[in-house]
Design an enzyme around this catalytic site. Structure first.
Site, PDB file in Angstrom:
ATOM      1  N   ASP A  46       0.716  -1.205  -0.227  1.00  6.70           N
ATOM      2  CA  ASP A  46       0.120   0.043  -0.138  1.00  6.70           C
ATOM      3  C   ASP A  46       0.869   1.206  -0.125  1.00  6.70           C
ATOM      4  OD1 ASP A  46       0.824  -0.359   2.411  1.00  6.70           O
ATOM      5  OD2 ASP A  46      -1.026  -0.846   3.266  1.00  6.70           O
ATOM      6  N   ASP A  64      -7.365  -2.253  14.358  1.00  9.57           N
ATOM      7  CA  ASP A  64      -8.826  -2.622  14.078  1.00  9.57           C
ATOM      8  C   ASP A  64      -8.956  -3.930  13.232  1.00  9.57           C
ATOM      9  OD1 ASP A  64      -7.811  -1.762  11.540  1.00  9.57           O
ATOM     10  OD2 ASP A  64      -9.251  -0.512  11.280  1.00  9.57           O
ATOM     11  N   HIS A  83      -7.058  -4.942  10.399  1.00  7.45           N
ATOM     12  CA  HIS A  83      -6.850  -4.587   9.073  1.00  7.45           C
ATOM     13  C   HIS A  83      -5.576  -5.537   8.692  1.00  7.45           C
ATOM     14  CE1 HIS A  83      -4.887  -0.336   9.535  1.00  7.45           C
ATOM     15  NE2 HIS A  83      -4.081  -1.299   9.446  1.00  7.45           N
ATOM     16  N   GLU A 138      -9.782  -1.866   5.357  1.00  9.96           N
ATOM     17  CA  GLU A 138     -10.467  -1.516   6.873  1.00  9.96           C
ATOM     18  C   GLU A 138     -11.490  -2.518   7.048  1.00  9.96           C
ATOM     19  OE1 GLU A 138      -8.576  -0.049   8.729  1.00  9.96           O
ATOM     20  OE2 GLU A 138      -7.964   2.004   8.067  1.00  9.96           O
TER      21      GLU A 138
END
Ligand code: F6R
Length: 261
Positions: A67, A136, A138, A143
């Protein structure tokens, strides 16, 4: 899915680096998928050490990063281009033209993402994909709610991720809110997945990813669907696993391991 717990971050990182070295020693022209963030730093240090002291060779290796933030140029100190150069590429003998990091400055996201996916295929697919995990749950910037079949695309970051990243930027308004990220579907196509996680702040996400249901709300849980994934943890990240003793027992009793007398 294999779960391997080490007592320290350094031991965990060295074990994950060994997986990469094992691949490069049998397939010198392997394709590596790389992650950024604080977790893989010691893994990269260990690869650099192996390159400098044990002759680990990267001249034929190709890499694809997961990313990049939208809006950051390759020379921005918080860009993932910069991170990879500083923390790995400039210390090993990889030709820079063999390295791929999604563009943070493209204006045509759709065309760029299609090109990135295609380039991975042209290079023969990813042999080992290194992953971290967000608090979270990910993987890459997929997400909660990201489809488990998602492909490389532009993604709006979750509030918790933006807050986690704020420490790296001078002003809150400088923190990017979009990223180009490989999708969960893209990641699952790698031949092997190696996820690393350390510290207590990851313990809940790790427990949900390994022992919870497969769900797009914790995209790391998609590793349960992969035929060859290994999760390397330190004690703190493993602290909320219900089956911790079982994972240790499996490691001590792998098929082919010497049986005690
Ligand atoms: C980075 C990436 C992210 C990180 C995750 C954990 O390329 O894809 O998913 O792996 O946010 O980041 P750290 O390691 O900084 O806790």
């Amino acid at each position: 899915m294999e779960v391997v717990v080490h007592s320290t971050y350094d031991e965990m990182s060295a074990a994950a680096a060994k997986e990469v070295a094992k691949l490069l020693n049998t397939k010198p022209n392997a394709v590596l998928g790389l992650a950024t963030g604080s977790t893989p730093l010691a893994l990269y240090k260990e690869l650099i050490r192996m390159h400098k002291h044990e002759g680990l060779d990267f001249t034929q290796v190709t890499t694809f990063n997961l990313d990049e933030y939208c809006g950051l140029s390759a020379d921005h100190e918080q860009s993932y281009h910069y991170f990879m150069r500083e923390n790995l590429f400039k210390h090993i003998n990889i030709p820079l033209q063999n390295t791929h990091v999604p563009s943070g400055t493209t204006r045509n996201h759709e065309a760029f993402c299609a090109w990135y996916e295609n380039r991975i295929k042209e290079c023969g697919g990813i042999d080992i994909q290194i992953l971290g995990i967000g608090s979270d749950g990910h993987i890459a910037f997929n997400e909660p709610g990201s489809s488990l079949g998602s492909r490389t695309r532009i993604k709006t970051l979750a509030k918790v991720t933006i807050d986690d990243n704020a420490r790296f930027f001078d002003k809150p308004e400088d923190v990017p809110i979009y990223a180009i990220t490989m999708g969960v579907g893209t990641i699952l196509e790698a031949r092997k997945l190696v996820l690393v996680a350390n510290g207590e702040s990851k313990a809940d996400a790790i427990a949900a990813a390994i022992e919870g249901s497969v769900t797009s709300m914790i995209t790391a849980s998609a590793l349960q669907l992969h035929p060859d994934s290994v999760i390397f943890l330190d004690d703190a990240a493993a602290s909320k696993l219900k089956l911790r003793e079982y994972y240790d027992w499996i490691q001590a009793n792998k098929p082919g391991a010497p049986r005690p007398e």
